[in-house]
Scaffold this active site. Sequence first.
Site, PDB file in Angstrom:
ATOM      1  N   HIS A 143       0.840  -1.208   0.000  1.00  0.00           N
ATOM      2  CA  HIS A 143       0.000   0.000   0.000  1.00  0.00           C
ATOM      3  C   HIS A 143       0.873   1.256   0.000  1.00  0.00           C
ATOM      4  CE1 HIS A 143      -3.180  -2.609   2.224  1.00  0.00           C
ATOM      5  NE2 HIS A 143      -3.648  -2.385   1.007  1.00  0.00           N
TER       6      HIS A 143
ATOM      7  N   ARG B 290      -1.329  -6.384  -8.714  1.00  0.00           N
ATOM      8  CA  ARG B 290      -0.249  -7.338  -8.460  1.00  0.00           C
ATOM      9  C   ARG B 290      -0.261  -8.362  -9.592  1.00  0.00           C
ATOM     10  NH1 ARG B 290      -2.615  -8.231  -2.622  1.00  0.00           N
ATOM     11  NH2 ARG B 290      -4.339  -8.270  -4.070  1.00  0.00           N
TER      12      ARG B 290
ATOM     13  N   SER C 258      -2.954  -7.928   2.555  1.00  0.00           N
ATOM     14  CA  SER C 258      -3.314  -7.805   3.975  1.00  0.00           C
ATOM     15  C   SER C 258      -3.754  -9.158   4.532  1.00  0.00           C
ATOM     16  CB  SER C 258      -4.437  -6.781   4.149  1.00  0.00           C
ATOM     17  OG  SER C 258      -3.986  -5.499   3.787  1.00  0.00           O
TER      18      SER C 258
END
Length: 157
Positions: free
Chosen positions: A16, A89, A127
């Site tokens: 992030h 990603r 996360s």
Amino acid sequence: MTAVYPGSFDPTTLGHLDIITRASAFADKLVVAVLNNSAKSALFTAEERVAHVKEVTSGIKNVSVESFEGLLVDFVKKQGAHCVIRGLRAVTDFEYEFQMALTNRSMKTDLETLFIPTSTQYLYLSSNIVREIARFGGNIDNMVPPQIKKYVIEKYK
Ligand code: PNS
């Protein structure tokens, strides 16, 4: 240009931070929008997640952090913005991200989603992965900023 970078940030990862740093370099103003979703149980409250992003971005002048509920497009409108930033990603992100970008643009026709490809060292990072590793006592040093590591470990104590 004001850009909005939305996400759950549960917790904030180095991935992030990489996207925030890079987006803030070309946006005049970057608003990080932390989703406050009462239907989804999160590790950290929205207030905590906002505080975390603020803490790790305190050195970047044109970044502000807010939480939002409901539709992203409504939040973007309130900010007077026309641009949403998302990090990409692997190819596996693409379908969901494409669907979200097209859906958001169908609701706000002057909205553009800009995808920033992640830096390679964060290709695998999410996360979810951080929470999973931390839950079982694994090392998350290379995944989150040091302050965030402290908060995550504290949560799982
Ligand atoms: O970090 P995440 O969980 O991948 O972020 C997802 C997020 C917050 C960008 C997305 O769930 C979102 O925008 N939620 C708000 C509700 C909304 O606007 N949904 C319509 C988009 S298809």
